[in-house]
Design a protein around this motif. Structure first.
Motif, PDB file in Angstrom:
ATOM      1  N   GLY A 153     -37.640  18.557  15.278  1.00  0.00           N
ATOM      2  CA  GLY A 153     -37.925  18.005  13.959  1.00  0.00           C
ATOM      3  C   GLY A 153     -36.800  17.084  13.543  1.00  0.00           C
ATOM      4  N   PRO A 154     -36.895  16.509  12.338  1.00  0.00           N
ATOM      5  CA  PRO A 154     -35.856  15.575  11.872  1.00  0.00           C
ATOM      6  C   PRO A 154     -34.546  16.294  11.597  1.00  0.00           C
ATOM      7  CG  PRO A 154     -37.431  16.042  10.125  1.00  0.00           C
ATOM      8  CD  PRO A 154     -37.986  16.669  11.369  1.00  0.00           C
ATOM      9  N   LEU A 155     -33.471  15.522  11.455  1.00  0.00           N
ATOM     10  CA  LEU A 155     -32.184  16.096  11.067  1.00  0.00           C
ATOM     11  C   LEU A 155     -32.322  16.793   9.714  1.00  0.00           C
ATOM     12  CD1 LEU A 155     -29.722  13.207  12.048  1.00  0.00           C
ATOM     13  CD2 LEU A 155     -30.105  15.365  13.257  1.00  0.00           C
ATOM     14  N   THR A 203     -17.895   9.561  25.819  1.00  0.00           N
ATOM     15  CA  THR A 203     -18.524   9.095  24.584  1.00  0.00           C
ATOM     16  C   THR A 203     -19.996   9.472  24.622  1.00  0.00           C
ATOM     17  OG1 THR A 203     -19.118   6.914  25.465  1.00  0.00           O
ATOM     18  CG2 THR A 203     -16.938   7.136  24.436  1.00  0.00           C
ATOM     19  N   ASN A 204     -20.582   9.610  23.444  1.00  0.00           N
ATOM     20  CA  ASN A 204     -22.017   9.855  23.320  1.00  0.00           C
ATOM     21  C   ASN A 204     -22.489   9.082  22.101  1.00  0.00           C
ATOM     22  OD1 ASN A 204     -24.556  10.953  22.401  1.00  0.00           O
ATOM     23  ND2 ASN A 204     -24.225  12.751  23.689  1.00  0.00           N
ATOM     24  N   ILE A 205     -23.304   8.055  22.317  1.00  0.00           N
ATOM     25  CA  ILE A 205     -23.762   7.194  21.218  1.00  0.00           C
ATOM     26  C   ILE A 205     -25.270   7.028  21.326  1.00  0.00           C
ATOM     27  CG2 ILE A 205     -23.415   5.027  19.977  1.00  0.00           C
ATOM     28  CD1 ILE A 205     -20.871   4.606  21.656  1.00  0.00           C
ATOM     29  N   GLY A 206     -25.969   7.215  20.200  1.00  0.00           N
ATOM     30  CA  GLY A 206     -27.409   7.065  20.261  1.00  0.00           C
ATOM     31  C   GLY A 206     -28.082   7.061  18.911  1.00  0.00           C
ATOM     32  N   ASP A 207     -29.408   7.011  18.944  1.00  0.00           N
ATOM     33  CA  ASP A 207     -30.256   6.938  17.753  1.00  0.00           C
ATOM     34  C   ASP A 207     -31.169   8.159  17.686  1.00  0.00           C
ATOM     35  OD1 ASP A 207     -29.186   4.388  17.824  1.00  0.00           O
ATOM     36  OD2 ASP A 207     -31.106   3.348  17.590  1.00  0.00           O
ATOM     37  N   ILE A 208     -31.283   8.720  16.489  1.00  0.00           N
ATOM     38  CA  ILE A 208     -32.291   9.743  16.210  1.00  0.00           C
ATOM     39  C   ILE A 208     -33.263   9.163  15.190  1.00  0.00           C
ATOM     40  CG2 ILE A 208     -32.748  12.042  15.260  1.00  0.00           C
ATOM     41  CD1 ILE A 208     -30.052  12.928  16.298  1.00  0.00           C
ATOM     42  N   ALA A 209     -34.526   9.061  15.577  1.00  0.00           N
ATOM     43  CA  ALA A 209     -35.532   8.448  14.705  1.00  0.00           C
ATOM     44  C   ALA A 209     -36.692   9.407  14.482  1.00  0.00           C
ATOM     45  CB  ALA A 209     -36.049   7.152  15.319  1.00  0.00           C
ATOM     46  N   THR A 210     -37.133   9.478  13.235  1.00  0.00           N
ATOM     47  CA  THR A 210     -38.307  10.272  12.859  1.00  0.00           C
ATOM     48  C   THR A 210     -39.371   9.335  12.299  1.00  0.00           C
ATOM     49  OG1 THR A 210     -37.011  12.252  12.381  1.00  0.00           O
ATOM     50  CG2 THR A 210     -39.177  12.094  11.350  1.00  0.00           C
ATOM     51  N   GLY A 211     -40.606   9.544  12.719  1.00  0.00           N
ATOM     52  CA  GLY A 211     -41.700   8.722  12.225  1.00  0.00           C
ATOM     53  C   GLY A 211     -43.031   9.249  12.715  1.00  0.00           C
TER      54      GLY A 211
END
Length: 401
Positions: free
Chosen positions: A397-399, A306-314
């Protein structure tokens, strides 16, 4: 040393109890109770064989507040860990209020007769728990749970403000079954077939279920189709990170799974509306659950990760940045340690960690709390120590979607 009463005897509960027993410095007496005590006994036997620790078992119907209250009074735990069904959250919270016991769960309340879940029902318990001097911690699983903690870790250490957040949940495992779910089939299918919703510019945007697809390359898993869904942590994250312009949740599904799901929907087997069959009323989805493989049995055949995570841009120091925080968990490693596959493992370990932080006083308060309201660092440290190591990458960069 603090004692716990764990309600529920599925795969997640099995993992949590194994991990509690493996860490006697964190937990005192462990009691495991469920409507079907023989399942508790099987978990207790596994714990005894693996770690030499004896846990107590009991029978209880978690829908019965009086019976649960009586059991709590007999066991006298410092904390009730609810790893039963989301339908039973409010009844178990009531039993905790009856007996002066702290409460923890991994998923928010959902009524049996309506495929709808939100935190409002449990947030309404805030004053009752606060006035009783008790603490309730909601959603201490992986998603929700770890994904919320990841977001708060990003905000504390990596970004000054979060503009967009994407939670990506990939199960790259293969259990060899034609069709099976990796956690409770009834809850899983209700969740997947519900309309998708995401948070954007201060409001919820709804789209048809499984109508938005993107391809993403997951570390140690590969490229997978992932679909926009609604998931409960979006509600709490939108509340506790108010500057966010957009928050989305994505989950991967294989084509074989989706094909079977569409057929089952087309013939009415995913319906929660009761029908008459041979003179008695049944719910099609509950019947389907009864004939599908039990998720706790899938560990013996499941391979992959499994691979679970967060991608955040700010923004960070006046510059826009994007960070990706995620965990990779191996199904076979999870099974070797606890006898359960990684989907159960990634939820059961955070339940154990949340319970430990409540019992040792690291996370404390009076009232009803979400994971986002506490310091993420102790939880993040324990993830590394107890089998769910995480990593951080800065992206270019962001998605783009």
């Amino acid at each position: 040393m603090k004692d716990v009463l764990v309600i529920g005897a599925g795969g997640v509960s099995s993992v949590a109890v194994h991990k509690m027993a493996k860490n006697p410095e964190l937990f005192g007496k462990i009691t495991l109770a469920s409507r079907r005590q023989f399942k508790c006994d099987a978990i207790a036997e596994s714990v005894k064989q693996r770690f030499g620790v004896t846990i107590d078992t009991a029978q209880v119907d978690a829908d019965d507040v009086a019976a649960t209250s009586k059991l709590i009074e007999q066991v006298k735990p410092n904390l009730l860990v609810n790893l039963a069904l989301p339908y039973q959250d409010l009844n178990l919270m009531d039993a905790c209020l009856n007996t002066g016991t702290d409460y923890l769960d991994t998923a928010n309340y959902e009524p049996r007769d309506e495929a709808r879940f939100h935190y409002g029902w449990q947030w309404d318990y805030q004053d009752r728990f606060k006035n009783a001097g008790l603490m309730a911690l909601l959603g201490s699983g992986f998603d929700p749970g770890v994904t919320s903690v990841f977001a708060m870790y990003i905000k504390k250490h990596l970004l000054d403000t979060i503009r967009t957040l994407d939670i990506l949940d990939c199960n790259g495992g293969d259990h060899g079954q034609h069709f099976a779910t990796n956690f409770n089939p009834e809850i899983n299918i209700r969740e997947i077939t519900a309309p998708a919703r995401h948070w954007e510019n201060g409001e919820w945007v709804e789209t048809p279920a499984l109508s938005t697809r993107q391809v993403f390359e997951f570390d140690q898993v590969g490229a997978k189709n992932m679909y926009l869904m609604y998931h409960e942590e979006l509600e709490s994250l939108a509340k506790f990170i108010p500057e966010m312009e957009r928050a989305r949740f994505w989950m991967t599904f294989g084509e074989q799974y989706l094909t079977h799901l569409r057929v089952l929907q087309n013939v009415g087997m995913t319906s929660i509306e009761p029908i008459m069959f041979e003179g008695r009323e049944i719910v099609p989805l509950q019947f389907l659950k009864a004939v599908l493989p039990e998720p706790s049995t899938l560990g013996t055949t499941t391979k992959g990760k499994t691979n679970i995570g967060d991608i955040a841009t700010g923004m960070k120091d006046g510059e826009e940045k994007t960070f990706y925080v995620y965990n990779v968990c191996d199904h076979e490693d999870a099974f070797e340690e606890t006898g359960n596959q990684a989907v159960s493992y990634t939820t059961g370990v955070p339940a154990m960690i949340g319970a430990a932080l409540m019992l040792n006083g690291t996370w404390r308060g009076e009232g009803v709390f979400n994971m986002e309201q506490f310091d993420p660092d102790p939880f993040m440290d324990m993830l590394n120590q107890h089998g769910l190591p995480w990593q951080v990458h800065e992206l270019d960069g962001p998605l783009k979607f």
